[in-house]
Structures are given as C-alpha cells and as structure tokens.
Design an enzyme around this catalytic site. Structure first.
Site, PDB file in Angstrom:
ATOM      1  N   ARG A 142       0.804  -1.224   0.000  1.00  0.00           N
ATOM      2  CA  ARG A 142       0.000   0.000   0.000  1.00  0.00           C
ATOM      3  C   ARG A 142       0.843   1.283   0.000  1.00  0.00           C
ATOM      4  O   ARG A 142       0.333   2.351   0.315  1.00  0.00           O
ATOM      5  CB  ARG A 142      -0.953  -0.004   1.195  1.00  0.00           C
ATOM      6  CG  ARG A 142      -2.060  -1.038   1.126  1.00  0.00           C
ATOM      7  CD  ARG A 142      -3.232  -0.692   2.008  1.00  0.00           C
ATOM      8  NE  ARG A 142      -4.257  -1.726   2.007  1.00  0.00           N
ATOM      9  CZ  ARG A 142      -5.239  -1.795   1.103  1.00  0.00           C
ATOM     10  NH1 ARG A 142      -5.309  -0.912   0.137  1.00  0.00           N
ATOM     11  NH2 ARG A 142      -6.139  -2.762   1.174  1.00  0.00           N
ATOM     12  N   LYS A 199      -8.589  -2.465 -10.534  1.00  0.00           N
ATOM     13  CA  LYS A 199      -8.695  -3.562  -9.574  1.00  0.00           C
ATOM     14  C   LYS A 199      -9.362  -3.113  -8.294  1.00  0.00           C
ATOM     15  O   LYS A 199      -9.099  -2.002  -7.844  1.00  0.00           O
ATOM     16  CB  LYS A 199      -7.277  -4.060  -9.252  1.00  0.00           C
ATOM     17  CG  LYS A 199      -7.184  -5.012  -8.101  1.00  0.00           C
ATOM     18  CD  LYS A 199      -6.211  -4.579  -6.996  1.00  0.00           C
ATOM     19  CE  LYS A 199      -6.705  -3.439  -6.178  1.00  0.00           C
ATOM     20  NZ  LYS A 199      -5.963  -3.174  -4.938  1.00  0.00           N
ATOM     21  N   THR A 200     -10.195  -3.864  -7.712  1.00  0.00           N
ATOM     22  CA  THR A 200     -10.637  -3.799  -6.311  1.00  0.00           C
ATOM     23  C   THR A 200     -11.915  -4.611  -6.134  1.00  0.00           C
ATOM     24  O   THR A 200     -12.845  -4.498  -6.933  1.00  0.00           O
ATOM     25  CB  THR A 200     -10.863  -2.375  -5.750  1.00  0.00           C
ATOM     26  OG1 THR A 200     -11.333  -2.506  -4.404  1.00  0.00           O
ATOM     27  CG2 THR A 200     -11.857  -1.531  -6.515  1.00  0.00           C
ATOM     28  N   ASP A 202     -13.920  -4.043  -3.967  1.00  0.00           N
ATOM     29  CA  ASP A 202     -14.939  -3.110  -3.463  1.00  0.00           C
ATOM     30  C   ASP A 202     -15.938  -2.665  -4.533  1.00  0.00           C
ATOM     31  O   ASP A 202     -17.027  -2.195  -4.198  1.00  0.00           O
ATOM     32  CB  ASP A 202     -14.274  -1.860  -2.869  1.00  0.00           C
ATOM     33  CG  ASP A 202     -13.376  -2.186  -1.685  1.00  0.00           C
ATOM     34  OD1 ASP A 202     -13.418  -3.340  -1.217  1.00  0.00           O
ATOM     35  OD2 ASP A 202     -12.639  -1.297  -1.237  1.00  0.00           O
TER      36      ASP A 202
HETATM   37  P1  FBP Z   1      -8.286  -2.088  -2.272  1.00  0.00           P
HETATM   38  O1  FBP Z   1      -9.189  -0.873  -2.282  1.00  0.00           O
HETATM   39  O2  FBP Z   1      -6.860  -1.743  -2.187  1.00  0.00           O
HETATM   40  O3  FBP Z   1      -8.594  -3.004  -3.428  1.00  0.00           O
HETATM   41  O4  FBP Z   1      -8.607  -2.939  -0.958  1.00  0.00           O
HETATM   42  C1  FBP Z   1      -9.894  -3.270  -0.613  1.00  0.00           C
HETATM   43  C2  FBP Z   1     -10.053  -3.826   0.767  1.00  0.00           C
HETATM   44  O5  FBP Z   1     -10.213  -5.228   0.685  1.00  0.00           O
HETATM   45  C3  FBP Z   1     -11.230  -3.179   1.487  1.00  0.00           C
HETATM   46  O6  FBP Z   1     -12.441  -3.820   1.168  1.00  0.00           O
HETATM   47  C4  FBP Z   1     -10.826  -3.304   2.931  1.00  0.00           C
HETATM   48  O7  FBP Z   1     -11.414  -2.304   3.716  1.00  0.00           O
HETATM   49  C5  FBP Z   1      -9.340  -3.124   2.883  1.00  0.00           C
HETATM   50  O8  FBP Z   1      -8.933  -3.564   1.606  1.00  0.00           O
HETATM   51  C6  FBP Z   1      -8.613  -3.882   3.948  1.00  0.00           C
HETATM   52  O9  FBP Z   1      -7.283  -3.484   3.943  1.00  0.00           O
HETATM   53  P2  FBP Z   1      -6.055  -4.395   4.360  1.00  0.00           P
HETATM   54  O10 FBP Z   1      -5.824  -5.362   3.237  1.00  0.00           O
HETATM   55  O11 FBP Z   1      -4.932  -3.425   4.448  1.00  0.00           O
HETATM   56  O12 FBP Z   1      -6.404  -5.072   5.636  1.00  0.00           O
END
Ligand code: FBP
Length: 537
Positions: A142, A199-200, A202
C-alpha cells in the site's frame, strides 16, 4: 508445491479474449475527452495527459512487426481475484507483439519500484500462476507513489532494465497516482509509458467507461455462497439472527450485490443511511422492529447484511471519526487526543461500547483514514439491538427470543480462484494493456466494455485516466483524484433491493447460490454479477 485436483484442472483453462484482441489489431481514436468535473483545474495539473481520446481496438488486416520492449508490472493495494490473470494476459500480450519482449514484476507493491526490488517474470513462472487467486506471484503493498523523489527512483530502475512502460494494477488511488506518474514521465521526456488496470473487490472503481473493477465478481460470489450456507443453517436451526459484515470499505456495492444474490431479511446500504441522515438509534430501531415482526410469526431467526463502511456514514459517527482523524494525526497519545473532541462527539464516543470506542482510535491507514475493516460494527449492532428488544419486550412489543451471531467476510474472498468472468476479464485487461503500450499510449487505463455479452463481443481499448478525475479535499488540500463510485440510490441495483426488501424482511425468501462453478453449463459458470446485469440492462 502440492496442488489440488481443481488447481491442476484449472491451470489448463484458456481465458477468453474479445474478438478484437485475437489477431492483428488496429487502433481507432475517438473524440477529445474532458474530466468528469473541475476541467480547468485538472487540465492545468495534467497539461500533457489531459483531453486525450478514448481509444478502441479493432480487427486489422495484417499484423505489424513491433520491436521487442521491456515492461514492468506493479500490484497495488488489497488483493483481488484475477490479479495473476492480468499478469498472464500482459505476458501473452507482449509475447504476441514480439517474442523477445520481457516482463519484470516489482516486488511487494509500489515500494518495489522505489527500492529497486524486482524479478523477471519468465514463461515458467507465469504458467505456475495462471487462473489462480492471490497476488503472491510478486506480492502487493500500500505504499503510495506520489513524490517526485519516488518517481525519479522509478526512472533509475527503468533505465537500468530498459523498461519502456509500467503497468499499475490498482484501485482509484493507485490509478490516480499512475496518471500523475505518466504526466511526470512525459514532462521529463523519459520515454516511459504508464498504463493502469482497474482492480478492487470493493467495486467502487467504475464509471461511464469502466463497467466494473476486477475481483468484485469472484469476491461477491464467494461471500454469497457462504451467506447462502448460513441462511440455510438459520432456516434449519431457527434460533439465530446472523449479523454479517461485508468488506467494501466506504461503498456498499458488495453488500448490495450479495443481497441481490441471496435475498436476506435486511441489507443496510450506507449510502442510504447517509442520504436519509439516519442515526445509529434509528438503524437499531429498524432492525429491532424487523426482528419483532418475524418473531410475531414464530420466526426467531434471520440474516442481516452490513456494509463494512456503515459506521462512517452515520452522521454523528462521521463527525466523531473526522474529529478523531484530525486529532490523532497530530497527537499519538489517544487519551490526550480524546480531550480535543467537541462536546457532542465526546458524548457520542462515551455512548459506545468500550471495545468499539477503542477500535475507532486504532492506527489510521496510509491515507489517514480509520480502518473500517477493524471496527466490529456487527457486534455493536447485535448489542444495541439486544438492548432495544429487551425494552420492547418489557413494553409487550416483542414476544420472541433473540440470539445474535456476528460474522465478518472479507479476506475469505480476496484471493479466491477467479470465476470464469474474472479469469476472462483480467486476462483481457492485461492482454489489452500490452496493446495500449504497443500503441504508444500513456496515462490510460485498460478498458474492456460490453462485459455482460459473451467475451468474444467485449470491446477493448483505453480510457484516459484524466477523464475520470475531479478535485477532492484530501488531508486538508484539494487534490486531483479519480471519482469513487458509491452506490447510487437512483441506480437499478439499489432500486431492485428497495422493491423487494419489505417481502424479504418478513418472509424467508433466501436464495442459496452455492459455490462458484468453473466447469459446466454456461448459465451456471459464466453469469456476471447482478449489479452489472442490472446496470447494463
Ligand atoms: P483495495 O481498495 O486496495 O482493493 O482494498 C480493498 C479492501 O479489501 C477493502 O475492502 C478493505 O477495507 C481493505 O482492503 C482492507 O485493507 P487491508 O488489506 O490493508 O487489511
């Protein structure tokens, strides 16, 4: 590495490509574009990449011979099913241009580019990861790419490895940064192109151009399978109310899609809570009333879906969280920071169960936001609903029993083996990204459209990232960012929920989707999400 029978069989799956990407390819350029808002500001910030046309690939008569190039790829942010197929698509796309092209993977996310940690992705390595879930081929991270010193470190390693283009696979923030990088590299005349891939899990990176982000399809199918299993358990035992929190950060797309797939008794949509300015007390009352109504008919069980970001959309909580974000940014001692809360927020904070209050003060993410995945909203709601029902019982308004169980589904779905949709979509996004590079494009996002049609008929091309941008306040400053797509209350998916939810609340109308199927009839294996079908209908 020992492999399961499914893994072995799945490795042989050849993802489908759109017709336009199967042979010789011609590029068609559209009209000049504009950003979705704040046109002057975005144009000034991106003088070299603003206004570029949307491009489409079409079938050409004959293939052009292209010189071999080296390309770097980065996985950014949270895992999403299909990332490995984007990489295999890029690899095959590059090899289709010239067999001497090389692909380098930067390790552990954007930090790999800055710290010069990389590996060459050979055919042997890529083959091991085809059609598998996860981002473990090169890892993700990240770290945010946003400072010129980082960009310059990128130039160093690209020059060292002869890399002519970078592909950044990420969400809205990572693709915004990819565009800033593209602009910088153009300004500096480095000759390094930058292409993004959406990508995501979400599902919040979508707009008029991008129909869906990859991973959303598979993740929602995994959660829906498990929700269906829980529903069947609830309907068999008839003694629990299951409160299921679903990942998705701010947006409620995942909760909504899972609701459309499984028909729970209640699905909370954060965007609606915000629009109606609902308080936590109102949400609790609504749930308690639904529990009481089912109990009156002898049904002391049910299933409730809760979006991960709910807490941030409840007006009084939103103010509290914003105050905490600011205070904790300047004061690491939580007790001292709490003294800075306004009286209203201090009262809200004091009214919360201790564990939840504590979770609100945990470490922020790299963007300075509270990590909603760490807040146990499902437990908070169970506790509050229990208290409310006890009061209703005393008033004679609740005649049944209430026993709540909490669940959180998120990580379970992020690395699942991609569904056929995601396997095909991701492979196409990657293959297409290689063609955008060959066409000399930079500051573009790989674009695959018409995704509710069979893959053959998908439309391939590219969209300038600046077209998706607007200005938003971040860390107290106005910044250019890709506009995040939250659930639209006027959109077809939400309307479908709104139309049915009164019935689903009262009746036991559960649907049990079962596990993702990789082999079998197309109507079982190749269905896109309900969200996509309703939006594109
Ligand atoms: P991205 O937006 O980077 O694709 O990540 C999505 C996600 O899975 C969210 O749904 C969640 O809130 C977050 O990552 C969790 O973050 P981490 O992987 O740092 O625990």
């Amino acid at each position: 590495m020992t492999k399961s029978a499914l893994q072995k069989a799945r490795a042989a799956y050849q993802p489908k490509l759109p017709k336009a990407l199967k042979g010789a390819i011609a590029l068609k350029e559209g009209e000049a574009t504009q950003s979705v808002a704040d046109q002057e500001a975005i144009k000034n910030l991106f003088p070299n990449t603003y206004g570029m046309p949307v491009v489409t690939f079409e079938v050409a008569e004959e293939a052009k011979e292209l010189p071999a190039i080296n390309v770097g790829v980065i996985l950014s942010g949270g895992q999403a099913p299909g990332g490995h197929n984007v990489i295999s698509g890029i690899f095959d796309g590059l090899k289709s241009l010239n067999k001497d092209c090389k692909l380098y993977g930067f390790l552990g996310g954007p930090s790999g580019l800055i710290d010069h940690k990389y590996m060459e992705l050979t055919a042997e390595i890529v083959d091991e990861y085809r059609n598998t879930g996860g981002f473990d081929i090169i890892g993700s991270g990240r770290t945010k790419l946003e400072e010129t010193a980082q960009f310059d470190k990128g130039i160093e390693i690209c020059n060292e490895l002869g890399i002519k283009a970078l592909i950044i696979i990420g969400g809205d923030d990572s693709n915004t940064n990819a565009c800033v990088l593209a602009e910088y590299y153009l300004q500096k005349n480095t000759g390094i192109q930058v292409i993004g891939c959406p990508k995501t899990i979400d599902g919040d990176l979508k707009n008029n151009m991008i129909e869906t982000s990859f991973g959303f399809d598979t993740a929602c199918k995994v959660y829906s399978e498990v929700i269906g299993n829980i529903m069947r358990d609830a309907n068999s035992a008839k003694k629990y109310w299951h409160f299921i929190k679903l990942m998705g950060r701010s947006a409620s797309h995942i909760a909504l899609e899972c609701a459309l797939q499984t028909q729970p008794n209640i699905c909370i949509v954060s965007e609606e809570v915000e629009a109606k300015k609902m308080t936590l007390g109102q949400i609790v009352d609504d749930i308690a009333n639904a529990v009481a109504a089912r109990a009156a008919e002898g049904n002391n069980f049910g299933v409730i879906l809760i979006p991960e970001g709910l807490i941030e959309f409840i007006p009084e909580m939103k103010v509290l969280i914003a105050e905490l974000n600011d205070l904790l940014a300047h004061e690491s001692d939580v007790q001292k920071a709490l003294q800075g809360l306004t009286p209203t927020s201090a009262a809200v904070y004091a009214s919360l169960p201790e564990a939840i209050a504590k979770q609100l003060t945990l470490d922020r993410d790299p963007h300075g936001n509270v990590q909603v995945s760490l807040i146990e909203t499902e437990k908070l709601l169970i506790e509050m609903v229990k208290t409310r029902l006890a009061a209703m019982k005393a008033e004679g308004k609740f005649v049944g029993k209430f026993s709540g169980l909490g669940h959180f589904f998120g990580y379970e779905g992020r690395c699942a083996a991609p569904s056929n949709f995601d396997a095909d979509y991701c492979y196409s996004l990657g293959f297409n990204a290689a063609q955008l590079i060959a066409a000399g494009k930079t500051g573009y996002m790989s674009l695959i459209r018409n995704t509710t049609a069979p893959a053959e008929e998908w439309i391939a091309g590219g969209v300038p990232v600046t077209m998706m941008m607007n200005m938003e306040r971040r860390h107290g400053e106005m910044k250019p960012v890709i506009r995040k797509a939250l659930v639209e209350l006027e959109g077809a998916p939400f309307k479908e929920l709104a139309k049915n939810r009164a019935t689903w609340a009262k009746e036991t109308a559960y649907v049990y989707p079962g596990p993702i199927q990789y082999f079998g009839p197309s109507e079982v294996c190749d269905q896109p999400t309900k969200t996509l079908m309703l939006e594109q209908a």
